[in-house]
Design an enzyme around this catalytic site. Structure first.
Site, PDB file in Angstrom:
ATOM      1  N   HIS A 234      34.479  41.416  41.270  1.00  0.00           N
ATOM      2  CA  HIS A 234      34.787  40.727  42.540  1.00  0.00           C
ATOM      3  C   HIS A 234      35.765  39.610  42.296  1.00  0.00           C
ATOM      4  O   HIS A 234      36.209  38.879  43.401  1.00  0.00           O
ATOM      5  CB  HIS A 234      33.631  40.399  43.676  1.00  0.00           C
ATOM      6  CG  HIS A 234      32.786  41.645  43.919  1.00  0.00           C
ATOM      7  ND1 HIS A 234      31.625  41.894  43.141  1.00  0.00           N
ATOM      8  CD2 HIS A 234      32.751  42.124  45.147  1.00  0.00           C
ATOM      9  CE1 HIS A 234      31.047  42.839  43.939  1.00  0.00           C
ATOM     10  NE2 HIS A 234      32.002  42.970  44.889  1.00  0.00           N
TER      11      HIS A 234
ATOM     12  N   SER B  49      19.261  43.258  47.301  1.00  0.00           N
ATOM     13  CA  SER B  49      20.293  42.222  47.633  1.00  0.00           C
ATOM     14  C   SER B  49      19.770  41.441  49.272  1.00  0.00           C
ATOM     15  O   SER B  49      20.682  40.444  49.488  1.00  0.00           O
ATOM     16  CB  SER B  49      21.544  42.750  47.924  1.00  0.00           C
ATOM     17  OG  SER B  49      22.246  43.292  46.399  1.00  0.00           O
TER      18      SER B  49
END
Length: 609
Positions: free
Chosen positions: A354, A309
């Site tokens: 999310h 990430s």
């Protein structure tokens, strides 16, 4: 006709005789004159003293110890045990010397055509020689000369930066006349990269000698050019602190000013470069080779890892470069995506998803689905092209030898490498720094400086080389200021907002830091797995690598700190504490000039253009 033939033969014979006369009386005279000159003149090279390497504060990282070498007269007869007698004198004087090795070296270099003394002992320390010198100098078969030996006072702490010198080989001798005379050359690190500077230039002395090679007059002398020193940007005290901080972990930590000056670059674990100066033993070499932590590998330029990430800020900018305003739309995350009719799930790290995700939230909470969806709209070729322009998957240009490039793949790369087409699923995992993606930690630090300043810099370890300041190439880059600001704010949130992945370790620092964590998997998770094992429940070599890359202060970026912990699990929990301790050290040692008393205010709506 017959008359003409006779005349031609006559002229030919006289031509040959005249040519021969010229050769014997004139041309050969030059040859024998030079030969005679060689018989009465001897040119002896004077070795330069290798330059020293110091850190930012003048601490010696590479220096020269003063001592002596020992040589033995050539053509000693072995039948009357003359050679053995001389070697026994040396062994009696210095019991640590190896008689077998000295005899072997002597025999290797002794020949009827060699009239030079043969070096059998490379180095004896100055204090050890002082008491022995008067006795040894009485023996005409023994020659003692001043010598220097490279020494690295900080040993393992700076080994991957400074490197080491070692005995030169035939190829290196042929390439460089200085190396040929000195017999030593830089083998790795700065010692290798700046070898042509550090080694200096040979001097020489031309002497008139007798038939027995005894010097009777000095005809010409030129002093060597030496002590060409190098001063680094490295702070060795910071370097030591970081090295000790790794403890039982393995990995990399880089501290770099946003202008490219490297203050520390730790590859942990390391090795003692002093082992290589005189030639490393097979026992010590085996210990290094058998260590699974790879202490001999310079991991910040030779270690290539999936960025995970940590790539997401650059990926977002790559999307925007490829399709302007693509970042304006949100994505919805339910914890995974599928492609077409396939049931294969490309999962987000959060199994619950999310929800609606914009750019800032995608950076703060590291939502994978956001990047999956955007990548499918842009495609791998555009992604790869832009990421490489940001410094990922390409050499940084740092002043160290044999830097690795890593891989940022595209369709052409895969076809060349595997002779296979590219698949959409590979685009998806590349978007979160997995799959074929491989970068070095120094590339990540450099690209983080780009995010912080909009400038792509060339990292530099050396500050001053032979009294000349080093130059750093700086390339300004243009980004959409709104989206760049959103990315920076997302990085601010990572370290300073409760939902940020590095909040626990980075939110209580005396300086405001922005950053991004990353967890790069080294093994895939089967689709049948409903609930992933925790990283600490996995076997060590199956655990993910842990990244954190940061810059500070947020409002006026001066420093980049990038940390990778091999098989460390989550970046925030394992790499984060190391990065936090580095910032505390920098703050205590007043690296944040003029900002020591700046009040630390956490504002979720902060922005910086």
């Amino acid at each position: 006709m017959r008359y003409k033939i006779v005349i031609a033969i006559f002229l030919l014979i006289w031509g040959i005789m005249i040519a021969r006369l010229y050769h014997v009386s004139i041309k050969s005279n030059f040859y024998y004159e030079e030969l005679a000159k060689d018989n009465i003149e001897r040119k002896r090279f004077i070795k330069p003293v290798r330059g020293e390497i110091t850190d930012l504060n003048g601490n010696l990282l590479a220096m020269n110890q003063i001592g002596f070498s020992i040589s033995i007269m050539p053509h000693l007869k072995q039948r009357d045990h003359t050679l053995e007698r001389v070697v026994d004198i040396l062994v009696k004087t210095f019991p640590d010397l190896n008689k077998t090795v000295m005899v072997k070296v002597y025999r290797k270099h002794n020949s009827p055509y060699n009239h030079k003394f043969i070096k059998v002992v490379d180095f004896i320390h100055y204090p050890d020689m002082m008491g022995a010198y008067p006795k040894l100098s009485l023996h005409k078969e023994i020659k003692i000369e001043a010598e220097t030996k490279r020494y690295y006072p900080y040993g393992k702490y700076a080994a991957h930066i400074v490197g080491y010198t070692g005995r030169s080989n035939k190829k290196e001798n042929k390439k460089d006349p200085v190396v040929n005379e000195v017999g030593k050359v830089g083998k790795s690190g700065l010692e290798r990269y700046y070898n042509s500077v550090l080694e200096g230039e040979l001097g020489y002395k031309i002497s008139k000698v007798t038939a027995t090679n005894k010097a009777i007059d000095i005809l010409e002398k030129k002093e060597p050019i030496d002590n060409k020193n190098i001063k680094l940007n490295i702070d060795i005290n910071l370097q030591k602190m970081i090295y000790e901080r790794f403890g039982n972990a393995t990995g990399v930590a880089i501290v770099m000013r946003t202008n490219g000056e490297i203050l520390a670059a730790v590859s942990y674990p390391s090795y003692d470069p002093n082992l290589f100066v005189g030639g490393i033993s097979s026992k010590d070499w085996k210990v290094l080779q058998d260590n699974l932590a790879h202490p001999f590998t310079n991991k910040f330029i030779h270690g290539t890892y999936p960025p995970g990430s940590a790539i997401k800020m650059g990926m977002a900018l790559a999307f925007e470069k490829a399709q302007p305003n693509i970042l304006a739309t949100t994505e919805h995350c339910v914890g995974f995506i599928t492609l077409g009719s396939s049931k294969h799930k490309f999962r987000c790290w959060s199994r619950w998803g999310h929800g609606t995700v914009g750019l800032r939230k995608a950076i703060r909470e590291s939502c994978d689905v956001y990047f999956y969806n955007k990548s499918l709209k842009v495609g791998i070729n555009a992604m790869a092209k832009n990421l490489r322009s940001f410094g990922l998957g390409v050499k940084t240009g740092v002043d160290l030898p044999r830097e690795y490039s890593g891989v940022i793949p595209d369709k052409q790369w895969k076809m060349r490498r595997y002779k296979q087409p590219w698949y959409k699923g590979e685009t998806v995992i590349a978007a979160i720094g997995q799959g074929y993606d491989l970068v070095t930690p120094l590339q990540v630090a450099r690209y983080t400086a780009l995010i912080a300043t909009s400038k792509l810099v060339t990292p530099r370890i050396a500050r001053v080389v032979d009294n000349n300041a080093t130059s750093r190439k700086i390339i300004p880059m243009k980004f959409n200021p709104y989206y760049l600001n959103q990315i920076r704010n997302g990085m601010y949130d990572v370290c300073n907002v409760k939902k940020g992945t590095a909040f626990r370790t980075m939110s209580k620092l005396p300086i405001i830091v922005a950053g991004k964590t990353g967890t790069s998997q080294v093994t895939s998770v089967p689709q049948s797995t409903k609930k992933r094992l925790k990283e600490d429940e996995l076997a060590y070599f199956l655990r993910s690598h842990a990244w954190i890359t940061t810059y500070a202060p947020f409002n006026n970026p001066e420093f980049v700190v990038t940390v990778l912990v091999e098989h460390g699990g989550h970046g925030g929990s394992t790499a984060g504490p190391i990065a936090a301790d580095i910032y505390k050290w920098l703050y205590r040692n007043k690296y944040f000039k003029g900002q020591q008393h700046t009040p630390r205010v956490i504002d979720a709506n902060v922005s910086r253009l």
